[in-house]
Design a protein around this motif. Sequence first.
Motif, mmCIF file in Angstrom:
data_model
loop_
_atom_site.group_PDB
_atom_site.id
_atom_site.type_symbol
_atom_site.label_atom_id
_atom_site.label_comp_id
_atom_site.label_asym_id
_atom_site.label_seq_id
_atom_site.Cartn_x
_atom_site.Cartn_y
_atom_site.Cartn_z
ATOM 1 N N GLY A 64 -40.723 76.866 -13.306
ATOM 2 C CA GLY A 64 -39.289 77.121 -13.191
ATOM 3 C C GLY A 64 -39.014 78.570 -12.851
ATOM 4 N N TYR A 65 -39.671 79.477 -13.578
ATOM 5 C CA TYR A 65 -39.448 80.896 -13.288
ATOM 6 C C TYR A 65 -39.986 81.279 -11.923
ATOM 7 C CZ TYR A 65 -37.735 82.221 -17.881
ATOM 8 O OH TYR A 65 -36.966 82.365 -18.998
ATOM 9 N N SER A 66 -41.044 80.593 -11.453
ATOM 10 C CA SER A 66 -41.649 81.009 -10.198
ATOM 11 C C SER A 66 -40.711 80.772 -9.013
ATOM 12 C CB SER A 66 -42.960 80.269 -9.968
ATOM 13 O OG SER A 66 -42.690 78.975 -9.501
ATOM 14 N N LEU A 67 -39.665 79.958 -9.202
ATOM 15 C CA LEU A 67 -38.714 79.733 -8.108
ATOM 16 C C LEU A 67 -37.688 80.852 -8.008
ATOM 17 C CD1 LEU A 67 -37.967 75.924 -8.375
ATOM 18 C CD2 LEU A 67 -39.439 77.094 -6.772
ATOM 19 N N ALA A 68 -37.686 81.767 -9.004
ATOM 20 C CA ALA A 68 -36.640 82.800 -9.035
ATOM 21 C C ALA A 68 -36.655 83.650 -7.784
ATOM 22 C CB ALA A 68 -36.811 83.683 -10.271
ATOM 23 N N VAL A 69 -37.826 83.864 -7.195
ATOM 24 C CA VAL A 69 -37.904 84.744 -6.026
ATOM 25 C C VAL A 69 -37.140 84.161 -4.847
ATOM 26 C CG1 VAL A 69 -40.017 83.803 -5.013
ATOM 27 C CG2 VAL A 69 -39.504 86.193 -4.734
ATOM 28 N N TYR A 70 -36.983 82.834 -4.797
ATOM 29 C CA TYR A 70 -36.297 82.231 -3.661
ATOM 30 C C TYR A 70 -34.785 82.423 -3.712
ATOM 31 C CZ TYR A 70 -40.712 79.972 -2.670
ATOM 32 O OH TYR A 70 -42.017 79.743 -2.371
ATOM 33 N N ILE A 71 -34.254 82.844 -4.860
ATOM 34 C CA ILE A 71 -32.795 83.012 -4.958
ATOM 35 C C ILE A 71 -32.317 84.163 -4.069
ATOM 36 C CG2 ILE A 71 -30.883 83.517 -6.515
ATOM 37 C CD1 ILE A 71 -32.468 82.059 -8.678
ATOM 38 N N PRO A 72 -32.858 85.410 -4.232
ATOM 39 C CA PRO A 72 -32.427 86.450 -3.290
ATOM 40 C C PRO A 72 -32.854 86.142 -1.857
ATOM 41 C CG PRO A 72 -34.197 87.254 -4.688
ATOM 42 C CD PRO A 72 -33.752 85.952 -5.255
ATOM 43 N N VAL A 73 -34.024 85.499 -1.716
ATOM 44 C CA VAL A 73 -34.516 85.206 -0.373
ATOM 45 C C VAL A 73 -33.568 84.250 0.350
ATOM 46 C CG1 VAL A 73 -36.326 83.970 0.845
ATOM 47 C CG2 VAL A 73 -36.930 85.728 -0.764
ATOM 48 N N SER A 74 -33.035 83.242 -0.391
ATOM 49 C CA SER A 74 -32.178 82.273 0.287
ATOM 50 C C SER A 74 -30.867 82.907 0.721
ATOM 51 C CB SER A 74 -31.917 81.068 -0.615
ATOM 52 O OG SER A 74 -31.160 81.460 -1.712
ATOM 53 N N VAL A 75 -30.454 84.005 0.058
ATOM 54 C CA VAL A 75 -29.275 84.717 0.542
ATOM 55 C C VAL A 75 -29.618 85.436 1.840
ATOM 56 C CG1 VAL A 75 -27.637 86.541 0.015
ATOM 57 C CG2 VAL A 75 -28.306 84.966 -1.762
ATOM 58 N N LEU A 76 -30.836 86.023 1.899
ATOM 59 C CA LEU A 76 -31.246 86.752 3.099
ATOM 60 C C LEU A 76 -31.526 85.808 4.270
ATOM 61 C CD1 LEU A 76 -33.587 89.443 1.542
ATOM 62 C CD2 LEU A 76 -31.308 89.751 2.447
ATOM 63 N N TRP A 77 -31.842 84.556 3.969
ATOM 64 C CA TRP A 77 -32.138 83.587 5.031
ATOM 65 C C TRP A 77 -30.936 83.327 5.913
ATOM 66 C CZ3 TRP A 77 -35.384 79.891 1.527
ATOM 67 C CH2 TRP A 77 -36.747 80.113 1.764
ATOM 68 N N THR A 78 -29.726 83.705 5.449
ATOM 69 C CA THR A 78 -28.538 83.454 6.275
ATOM 70 C C THR A 78 -28.546 84.302 7.542
ATOM 71 O OG1 THR A 78 -27.407 85.086 4.945
ATOM 72 C CG2 THR A 78 -27.011 82.791 4.390
ATOM 73 N N ILE A 79 -29.335 85.398 7.552
ATOM 74 C CA ILE A 79 -29.410 86.237 8.759
ATOM 75 C C ILE A 79 -30.137 85.440 9.839
ATOM 76 C CG2 ILE A 79 -30.242 88.407 9.703
ATOM 77 C CD1 ILE A 79 -30.273 89.424 6.779
ATOM 78 N N PRO A 80 -29.481 85.166 10.951
ATOM 79 C CA PRO A 80 -30.073 84.242 11.933
ATOM 80 C C PRO A 80 -31.101 84.901 12.845
ATOM 81 C CG PRO A 80 -27.848 84.830 12.575
ATOM 82 C CD PRO A 80 -28.125 85.566 11.319
ATOM 83 N N LEU A 81 -32.160 85.446 12.267
ATOM 84 C CA LEU A 81 -33.268 85.993 13.055
ATOM 85 C C LEU A 81 -34.515 85.216 12.667
ATOM 86 C CD1 LEU A 81 -32.893 89.871 12.894
ATOM 87 C CD2 LEU A 81 -32.868 88.418 14.915
ATOM 88 N N LEU A 82 -35.064 84.492 13.618
ATOM 89 C CA LEU A 82 -36.166 83.590 13.288
ATOM 90 C C LEU A 82 -37.356 84.343 12.705
ATOM 91 C CD1 LEU A 82 -36.684 80.621 13.356
ATOM 92 C CD2 LEU A 82 -37.892 80.923 15.501
ATOM 93 N N ILE A 83 -37.689 85.488 13.303
ATOM 94 C CA ILE A 83 -38.877 86.230 12.866
ATOM 95 C C ILE A 83 -38.687 86.727 11.437
ATOM 96 C CG2 ILE A 83 -38.015 88.361 13.959
ATOM 97 C CD1 ILE A 83 -41.647 87.609 14.058
ATOM 98 N N LEU A 84 -37.447 87.182 11.121
ATOM 99 C CA LEU A 84 -37.155 87.657 9.765
ATOM 100 C C LEU A 84 -37.240 86.509 8.770
ATOM 101 C CD1 LEU A 84 -36.084 90.228 8.236
ATOM 102 C CD2 LEU A 84 -33.880 89.098 8.307
ATOM 103 N N GLN A 85 -36.733 85.332 9.171
ATOM 104 C CA GLN A 85 -36.756 84.183 8.274
ATOM 105 C C GLN A 85 -38.194 83.803 7.923
ATOM 106 O OE1 GLN A 85 -34.375 81.407 10.541
ATOM 107 N NE2 GLN A 85 -32.594 81.756 9.232
ATOM 108 N N TRP A 86 -39.078 83.775 8.951
ATOM 109 C CA TRP A 86 -40.471 83.413 8.666
ATOM 110 C C TRP A 86 -41.167 84.478 7.836
ATOM 111 C CZ3 TRP A 86 -42.586 78.997 8.427
ATOM 112 C CH2 TRP A 86 -42.129 77.957 9.225
#
Lengths: 221, 275
Positions: free
Chosen positions: B178-200
């Motif tokens: 459960g705690y290991s998913l915490a890193v995806y919370i800030p990441v999923s906010v950053l994923w909104t930036i529509p740059l494919l290379i940045l997303q990967w």
Amino acid sequence: MNSEDERFEIGDDLSGNLTVPSKSSRGPIKSSNFDTLDEPIRDTIMRDLNAVISKFRHVLNPKQKNNMLKEWDLWGPLLLCTTMATILQTSYQEDKNADSGGPEFAEVFLIVWFGAGIVTLNSKLLGGQISFFQSVCVLGYCLTPLALSLICCKIILILFTQTGFFFFLRIVISMLGFLWATYASVMFMGDSQPPKRKALVIYPMFLFYFVISWLVASHTN
Amino acid sequence: MSSAADDLLGFKDFDDIAVSQPKKVIQDESPSSSPKLSMFQIEYYQQFFNIDTNDVVERVINSMIPKRASASYLKTKLEVNPDLYGPFWVTTTLIFTIAISGNLANFFQHDHSSKFHWHYNFHLVSYASTCIILYTSLMPFLIWSVLKYSVDLNDDTNPDLESAPYIPSLLSLICLYGYSLAVYIPVSVLWTIPLLILQWLLVLTAAFLSGSVLINVLMPSLKLSKYSIFLIVGIASAHFVLAAGFMLYFFHVPSTAASVVVNIPSPIISVNATG
């Protein structure tokens, strides 16, 4: 207001209280041998209605702290929740697409009640000194600012053609409602927790109101 | 603790906590509580939420930064006091962050000059919650059952030693995951930036950070199993596939947005063609 104060003194502890106040403490009716069985229906309804309205006032001006906790009712939350769900639900008359994306009435209804229930359960599990329905009552009444901002957004949606500016305005309005709701609920419930865990209890309330304000902000016709 | 059969879900460990560390158990609610609590009392569940703000912050940070937690972290911290507060609220937050920022990403990539009206998609919440809840419940269960099946603990080793081999309880594994998913919370906010290379790049970084914490923390137990190499590869790749799946499904919009725009006028075209 005099009668209100007297009634709040009945339940001195923080436990919930559903009893009708005794004859002596009932203010607005002057005659002493007046019974709730004999009183006009109008008085009965008005008494409950006044209690609900005074709670709405407390939420909009969350300075006096504990008055709302002592006598809980779920009329206000029910009213707010059904109003919001009615406005937010997808209208199939205008939009014949199978999946137009908005939530159904039942989904909004469930999010509000389950959300309030889970947030309350969370504070109980962390050792909070508050009864279940008191907390649900406070969380429900604190939806008032969000309901108001939803109505504002709806009026903007109806009156103006949507441009970037109005989209931005709707986001600002719902953020204001969100901040107000969170502030009010923290004011009412913040003290019922052990100090070391206060943040752990406040965070779910923050999330709850944030999700609802997201629904408000992204609601379109 | 010697017989491994009866610590399913780690309930036995909780009884031990209540006896050995009474100062950490909440005493305000029921000062005269017996160590045996019924499943239908709220006090029974309070032991899974027996955690303070500092501990939660500490565990969230530990789940993001590799090598910050010691190798015996699972045994000395999570096993002693596994909480469900963190896993529950981390997954809930992640569900709603992904749904909200998935909508935002869709909104940013939408062509606002076109006639097609942009709708938000509330039902991303259901998709996100299904896959996240499945991941946080199935993966711990799989790891736990593989370890149970493949590790043969000797009874003569002293269980009090910090380096002694042991199998983590299911509850502490759920807590860790459960705690290991915490890193995806800030990441999923950053994923909104529509740059494919940045997303990967974000997918790789996030999966590496929390995946390496997972493997590092689980390593002492994984080494005992004869399938350890499969387990390590499985854990790492599942974590990476989850991140890539989030990104591709919820944020990689161009293809889906194009298909939506194409789908709308298609009935009219077909009507014209037939008529």
